[in-house]
Design a protein around this motif. Structure first.
Motif, short mmCIF file in Angstrom:
data_model
loop_
_atom_site.label_atom_id
_atom_site.label_comp_id
_atom_site.label_asym_id
_atom_site.label_seq_id
_atom_site.Cartn_x
_atom_site.Cartn_y
_atom_site.Cartn_z
N UNK A 20 0.84 -1.20 0.00
CA UNK A 20 0.00 0.00 0.00
C UNK A 20 0.87 1.25 0.00
N UNK A 21 1.99 1.22 0.71
CA UNK A 21 2.90 2.36 0.77
C UNK A 21 3.47 2.66 -0.61
N UNK A 22 3.89 1.64 -1.36
CA UNK A 22 4.41 1.85 -2.71
C UNK A 22 3.33 2.42 -3.62
N UNK A 23 2.13 1.93 -3.45
CA UNK A 23 1.01 2.45 -4.24
C UNK A 23 0.76 3.91 -3.92
N UNK A 52 9.57 11.93 -4.41
CA UNK A 52 11.02 11.91 -4.60
C UNK A 52 11.75 11.59 -3.30
N UNK A 53 11.27 12.13 -2.22
CA UNK A 53 11.90 11.89 -0.91
C UNK A 53 11.77 10.43 -0.48
N UNK A 54 10.84 9.72 -1.08
CA UNK A 54 10.67 8.29 -0.80
C UNK A 54 11.38 7.41 -1.84
N UNK A 55 12.18 8.05 -2.71
CA UNK A 55 13.00 7.31 -3.64
C UNK A 55 12.38 7.03 -4.99
N UNK A 56 11.27 7.70 -5.33
CA UNK A 56 10.62 7.49 -6.63
C UNK A 56 11.47 8.15 -7.71
N UNK A 57 12.05 7.34 -8.60
CA UNK A 57 13.05 7.84 -9.53
C UNK A 57 12.48 8.85 -10.53
N UNK A 58 11.28 8.61 -11.04
CA UNK A 58 10.68 9.55 -11.99
C UNK A 58 10.36 10.87 -11.31
N UNK A 59 9.94 10.80 -10.06
CA UNK A 59 9.66 12.02 -9.31
C UNK A 59 10.95 12.80 -9.07
N UNK A 60 12.02 12.09 -8.78
CA UNK A 60 13.32 12.75 -8.59
C UNK A 60 13.75 13.46 -9.86
N UNK A 61 13.58 12.77 -10.97
CA UNK A 61 13.95 13.38 -12.26
C UNK A 61 13.09 14.61 -12.56
N UNK A 62 11.77 14.46 -12.40
CA UNK A 62 10.86 15.57 -12.71
C UNK A 62 11.06 16.74 -11.77
N UNK A 86 20.36 11.79 -7.85
CA UNK A 86 19.64 10.66 -7.25
C UNK A 86 18.98 9.81 -8.33
N UNK A 87 18.39 10.48 -9.33
CA UNK A 87 17.74 9.74 -10.42
C UNK A 87 18.78 9.00 -11.26
N UNK A 88 19.91 9.64 -11.51
CA UNK A 88 20.97 9.02 -12.32
C UNK A 88 21.53 7.78 -11.62
N UNK A 89 21.67 7.86 -10.31
CA UNK A 89 22.19 6.72 -9.53
C UNK A 89 21.27 5.51 -9.62
N UNK A 90 20.00 5.75 -9.94
CA UNK A 90 19.04 4.66 -10.07
C UNK A 90 18.83 4.26 -11.53
#
Length: 284
Positions: A20-23, A52-62, A86-90
């Protein structure tokens, strides 16, 4: 046996919560996308940042893209770099390209060039002209690497041969000054002209100086004035001062004190001391 059953039950009951958290994180990102589509950039930033703070790569990029392009926030290249890294590292490939752009904008203010050089090297090896040019700049100035004019020349040439305009200028400058290569003003003029024809003001100015002084070409003040005026129109301070002198002296242009004062005023407003003095003399 009871302990085993109890432990299995605890693990089993936690699994839906994690899913549920990932969702929920994905929902935050999607809300950011919806806000962006509605041109509500501030709201988009809020949701992107949560995801982004939870590690969502697309959110970090955007989020990096928003800071880079001043969408919903004040433009901040250093903050964009933080999120793009952060996004590049992923494994987000475009984040590396955007990092190159942001590092280039911060080239004169970075305190530590280590990360920038690593990104430039990685992308330069893949043939990216902007990265090759920036890596050449780092070698030229000894930023993040030991100063090495030969290495600078090598990377400027790689980028210049891909028609990257600033690299064409720097390659011309290397030939002009004999940095990393035997001085050759004919070759310098060749590269300055390629960059000048693409509209780079500092190349237009230097090309004008070559024509004025006969470096690599026959002396030709008409050509010098023509290139200086083009550079002046693009805000180049020394070119504004020089074309002002041409108009004041009537050298290769029709004499015009008004035009001389116009160009000296533009240069003076940018802090050019000689232009400020000459402009002051015009008012006496």
């Amino acid at each position: 046996m009871k302990k085993i059953i109890s432990l299995f039950f605890v693990i089993f009951t936690l699994m839906p919560t994690m899913a549920q958290s990932e969702t929920e994180i994905e929902d935050w990102y999607n809300q950011g996308l919806e806000s962006l589509a509605q041109h509500d950039f501030a709201e988009a930033i809020k949701w992107y940042k949560k995801a982004a703070e939870q590690g969502h790569v697309k959110a970090q990029f955007d989020l990096g893209w928003c800071y880079e392009n001043a969408n919903g926030v004040q433009q901040d290249y250093m903050e964009a770099i933080k999120w793009y890294k952060l996004a590049a590292e992923k494994g987000e490939p475009v984040a590396l390209l955007n990092l190159v752009v942001c590092y280039e904008h911060c080239r004169d203010i970075l305190e530590d060039y280590t990360d920038a050089v690593q990104v430039f090297k990685q992308m330069a090896e893949q043939g990216d002209a902007k990265s090759q040019n920036n890596l050449g700049w780092c070698y030229l100035h000894g930023k993040g690497v030991q100063q090495d004019y030969s290495e600078a020349l090598k990377f400027f040439r790689k980028a210049a041969e891909q028609e990257y305009v600033e690299a064409q200028f720097y390659l011309g400058w290397c030939y002009n000054t004999g940095k990393g290569v035997q001085q050759d003003n004919i070759e310098a003029v060749k590269w300055y002209k390629l960059a000048a024809e693409q509209g780079l003001a500092k190349a237009q100015y230097n090309l004008g100086c070559c024509f004025a002084n006969g470096y690599g070409v026959n002396p030709d003040y008409t050509e010098a004035a023509r290139w200086w005026e083009m550079a002046a129109e693009r805000g180049h301070t020394d070119a504004q001062y020089n074309i002002g002198l041409c108009y004041y002296q009537g050298r290769s242009v029709e004499q015009s004190y008004a035009d001389a004062a116009k160009w000296w005023k533009k240069a003076a407003e940018q802090g050019h001391a000689d232009a400020q003095y000459n402009l002051g003399m015009c008012y006496l």
